[in-house]
Design an enzyme around this catalytic site. Structure first.
Site, mmCIF file in Angstrom:
data_model
loop_
_atom_site.group_PDB
_atom_site.id
_atom_site.type_symbol
_atom_site.label_atom_id
_atom_site.label_comp_id
_atom_site.label_asym_id
_atom_site.label_seq_id
_atom_site.Cartn_x
_atom_site.Cartn_y
_atom_site.Cartn_z
ATOM 1 N N ARG A 61 0.546 -1.223 -0.461
ATOM 2 C CA ARG A 61 -0.404 0.192 -0.388
ATOM 3 C C ARG A 61 0.929 1.040 0.212
ATOM 4 O O ARG A 61 2.082 0.833 -0.102
ATOM 5 C CB ARG A 61 -1.170 0.089 0.916
ATOM 6 C CG ARG A 61 -0.463 -0.693 2.464
ATOM 7 C CD ARG A 61 0.609 0.206 3.610
ATOM 8 N NE ARG A 61 0.294 1.402 3.648
ATOM 9 C CZ ARG A 61 0.960 2.753 4.021
ATOM 10 N NH1 ARG A 61 2.605 1.921 3.384
ATOM 11 N NH2 ARG A 61 1.048 3.780 3.376
ATOM 12 N N GLY A 62 -0.212 2.547 -0.271
ATOM 13 C CA GLY A 62 0.941 3.597 -0.316
ATOM 14 C C GLY A 62 1.040 3.925 -1.551
ATOM 15 O O GLY A 62 1.153 2.770 -2.416
ATOM 16 N N ALA A 63 0.699 5.345 -2.520
ATOM 17 C CA ALA A 63 0.822 5.616 -3.479
ATOM 18 C C ALA A 63 1.701 5.240 -4.028
ATOM 19 O O ALA A 63 1.333 4.709 -5.649
ATOM 20 C CB ALA A 63 0.515 6.859 -3.998
ATOM 21 N N ARG A 104 -7.631 -0.375 -6.649
ATOM 22 C CA ARG A 104 -7.818 1.122 -5.478
ATOM 23 C C ARG A 104 -8.379 1.968 -6.223
ATOM 24 O O ARG A 104 -7.207 2.320 -7.317
ATOM 25 C CB ARG A 104 -6.850 1.231 -4.683
ATOM 26 C CG ARG A 104 -6.533 -0.107 -3.700
ATOM 27 C CD ARG A 104 -5.542 -0.289 -2.729
ATOM 28 N NE ARG A 104 -6.373 0.805 -1.333
ATOM 29 C CZ ARG A 104 -5.326 1.510 -0.233
ATOM 30 N NH1 ARG A 104 -4.642 1.488 -0.283
ATOM 31 N NH2 ARG A 104 -5.860 2.154 0.651
ATOM 32 N N GLN A 211 -1.898 2.069 9.928
ATOM 33 C CA GLN A 211 -0.275 2.557 9.398
ATOM 34 C C GLN A 211 0.553 2.955 10.010
ATOM 35 O O GLN A 211 2.531 3.025 10.378
ATOM 36 C CB GLN A 211 -1.302 2.952 7.549
ATOM 37 C CG GLN A 211 -1.529 2.410 6.897
ATOM 38 C CD GLN A 211 -3.234 2.798 6.927
ATOM 39 O OE1 GLN A 211 -3.663 2.900 7.699
ATOM 40 N NE2 GLN A 211 -3.800 2.346 5.832
ATOM 41 N N ASP A 252 -2.838 10.767 -2.124
ATOM 42 C CA ASP A 252 -2.877 9.720 -3.237
ATOM 43 C C ASP A 252 -2.867 10.340 -4.251
ATOM 44 O O ASP A 252 -3.341 9.349 -5.941
ATOM 45 C CB ASP A 252 -3.943 9.467 -2.941
ATOM 46 C CG ASP A 252 -3.299 7.686 -1.584
ATOM 47 O OD1 ASP A 252 -3.157 8.289 -0.170
ATOM 48 O OD2 ASP A 252 -2.994 7.028 -1.935
ATOM 49 N N ASN A 262 -5.807 12.267 0.764
ATOM 50 C CA ASN A 262 -4.857 11.497 1.021
ATOM 51 C C ASN A 262 -5.748 10.338 2.804
ATOM 52 O O ASN A 262 -6.834 10.927 2.140
ATOM 53 C CB ASN A 262 -3.677 12.683 1.983
ATOM 54 C CG ASN A 262 -2.208 11.242 2.972
ATOM 55 O OD1 ASN A 262 -1.684 10.631 1.719
ATOM 56 N ND2 ASN A 262 -2.007 12.091 4.156
ATOM 57 N N LYS A 263 -4.886 9.974 3.416
ATOM 58 C CA LYS A 263 -5.353 9.243 4.543
ATOM 59 C C LYS A 263 -6.858 9.632 4.901
ATOM 60 O O LYS A 263 -6.011 10.818 5.471
ATOM 61 C CB LYS A 263 -4.149 8.462 5.562
ATOM 62 C CG LYS A 263 -4.961 7.182 5.943
ATOM 63 C CD LYS A 263 -5.820 6.409 5.799
ATOM 64 C CE LYS A 263 -5.036 5.487 4.775
ATOM 65 N NZ LYS A 263 -6.439 4.753 4.148
HETATM 66 O O1 MRU Z 1 -4.582 3.220 2.726
HETATM 67 P P1 MRU Z 1 -3.197 3.694 2.130
HETATM 68 O O2 MRU Z 1 -1.492 2.839 3.153
HETATM 69 O O3 MRU Z 1 -2.727 2.371 1.033
HETATM 70 O O4 MRU Z 1 -2.987 5.009 2.348
HETATM 71 C C1 MRU Z 1 -2.070 5.092 2.456
HETATM 72 C C2 MRU Z 1 -1.578 6.972 2.111
HETATM 73 O O5 MRU Z 1 -2.257 7.577 2.475
HETATM 74 C C3 MRU Z 1 0.013 7.355 2.217
HETATM 75 O O6 MRU Z 1 -0.177 8.985 3.020
HETATM 76 C C4 MRU Z 1 -0.241 7.526 0.731
HETATM 77 O O7 MRU Z 1 -0.393 7.343 0.045
HETATM 78 C C5 MRU Z 1 1.178 8.902 0.167
HETATM 79 S S1 MRU Z 1 2.333 6.910 -0.123
HETATM 80 C C6 MRU Z 1 4.099 7.701 0.170
#
Ligand code: MRU
Length: 378
Positions: A61-63, A104, A211, A252, A262-263
């Protein structure tokens, strides 16, 4: 499989690769992040379904990490295609691409990486399928390598906004586990640490999937960074106490006007930061900036299942059975709450409609320069 204790004795979680290509065994290799911090389990993804599920379930996970996984994934799926004419090969490629892209919806890096891979097919139609497959591998490897350089540059640009000893707050995990090295929001922290800045970092735990607690606190702690874990509802207090000099978060999808998804909970942190005059920065690789999305209102927000809020991570349900649950995975921070968007080409400031375009002009110039240098070397 290694326990946390064994793992700590051996190496830091940052010594592992978040995403790797095992071409010999036709697999995308990832750390299963749902098992962290207790267990470091490295898993191999071979089929389209395994890759899709790993992204959907947040094993990876994470963009940026999602983008790299999709690039390796689509290469491996294309490699397995038996077609030897372009049309059949491309039709199958499109089918697999759309499938992976559906895992996603919010992080633009997923479609960004898949589109880059598709361009390789389209630009090389006259070549044999075997040659196209080789070019797809090169592109996927390039996407990963670029991510490392980009995060490092974001780190340098972010570091210019803070000073030694500063308090930094971050939300969710935009760390190395969300990218390939350094992370985005953690890049200034890691580079600062290497240079003796000794930041004091506050990591929001980040409900409901934790996270911040499971990944950010773990990454930073195992790298020797001074990190304090706080619940999401404590950021107001630590900022009011004057313990935070800057907020760095990831993203994201950044819209053309600077609105940023973002999250979930990020927008609350931004509003609190504004209240206490703490600069709130988005760390954004240009791969996460979507100039085709005019404002945050057009960003699709992923909705996740209720059990993540009520049951997951608990020994028994923590809410009455059948209660209504709202579980968006992301929220949009309005651009006027953002002090700057830290990219690999510099820090964009209000008005973002202009400054983000300037960032992309710089990117284009840099790419042209690189191309010229490449040609003159041949
Ligand atoms: O649901 P996730 O864990 O994929 O969410 C991740 C985030 O919101 C991060 O802040 C974002 O993807 C940036 S990662 C460099």
């Amino acid at each position: 499989m290694e326990t946390m204790e064994e793992n700590r004795m051996k190496k830091s979680i940052r010594d592992y690769e978040t995403v790797a290509l095992d071409d010999e065994n036709s697999a995308v290799v990832i750390i299963d992040q749902t098992k962290l911090p207790g267990t470091t389990q490295i898993i191999s993804l071979r089929t389209g379904e395994e890759i899709w599920e790993a992204i959907y379930l947040l094993k990876v996970r994470g963009a940026p990490a999602i983008g790299v996984t999709a690039a390796f994934g689509i290469y491996l799926l294309a490699k397995q295609t038996e077609a030897d004419d372009f049309e059949t090969f491309y039709q199958e490629f499109r089918r697999q691409k759309e499938y992976l892209d559906s895992a996603r919806p919010t992080a633009v890096n997923l479609s960004w990486a898949l589109n880059r891979m598709e361009q390789v097919c389209l630009a090389n139609q006259e070549k044999t399928v075997k040659e196209i497959k080789a070019l797809l591998k090169e592109e996927a490897v390039r996407i990963k390598e670029e991510d490392i350089q980009v995060c490092k540059a974001i780190g340098e640009n972010g570091l210019s906004l803070v000073k030694p000893g500063d308090g930094i707050l971050t939300h969710c995990n935009a760390g190395q586990l969300a990218a390939c090295k350094y992370g985005t929001a953690t890049a200034p922290i890691y580079l600062g640490e290497e240079r003796g800045y000794h930041f004091r970092v506050f990591a929001d735990e980040t409900r409901p999937l934790l996270q911040g607690a499971r990944l950010t606190a773990y990454e930073l702690f195992s790298s020797g960074v001074d990190v304090t874990l706080i619940c999401d509802n404590m950021s107001g207090m630590v900022m009011k106490n004057g313990w935070v000099n800057a907020v760095f978060v990831g993203c994201d999808r950044v819209a053309a006007n600077g609105d940023t998804a973002n999250k979930i909970g990020t927008s609350v942190v931004a509003a609190v930061a504004k209240r206490y005059h703490v600069p709130f920065y988005i760390c954004a690789p240009t791969s996460t900036i979507d100039m085709n999305t005019p404002t945050g209102a057009e960003i699709t927000i992923e909705q996740r299942p209720a059990h993540e809020v009520t049951d997951m991570w608990y020994q028994e349900p923590m809410a009455p059975e059948g209660v209504k649950v709202f579980n968006p995975a992301f929220d949009v921070t309005d651009h006027d709450l953002i002090a700057g968007i830290v990219t690999e080409y510099g820090v964009a400031r209000e008005p973002y409609t202009e400054s983000l375009q300037e960032i992309f002009r710089k990117k284009q110039d840099a790419m042209k320069k690189q191309e010229k240098q490449g040609k003159s070397r041949v």
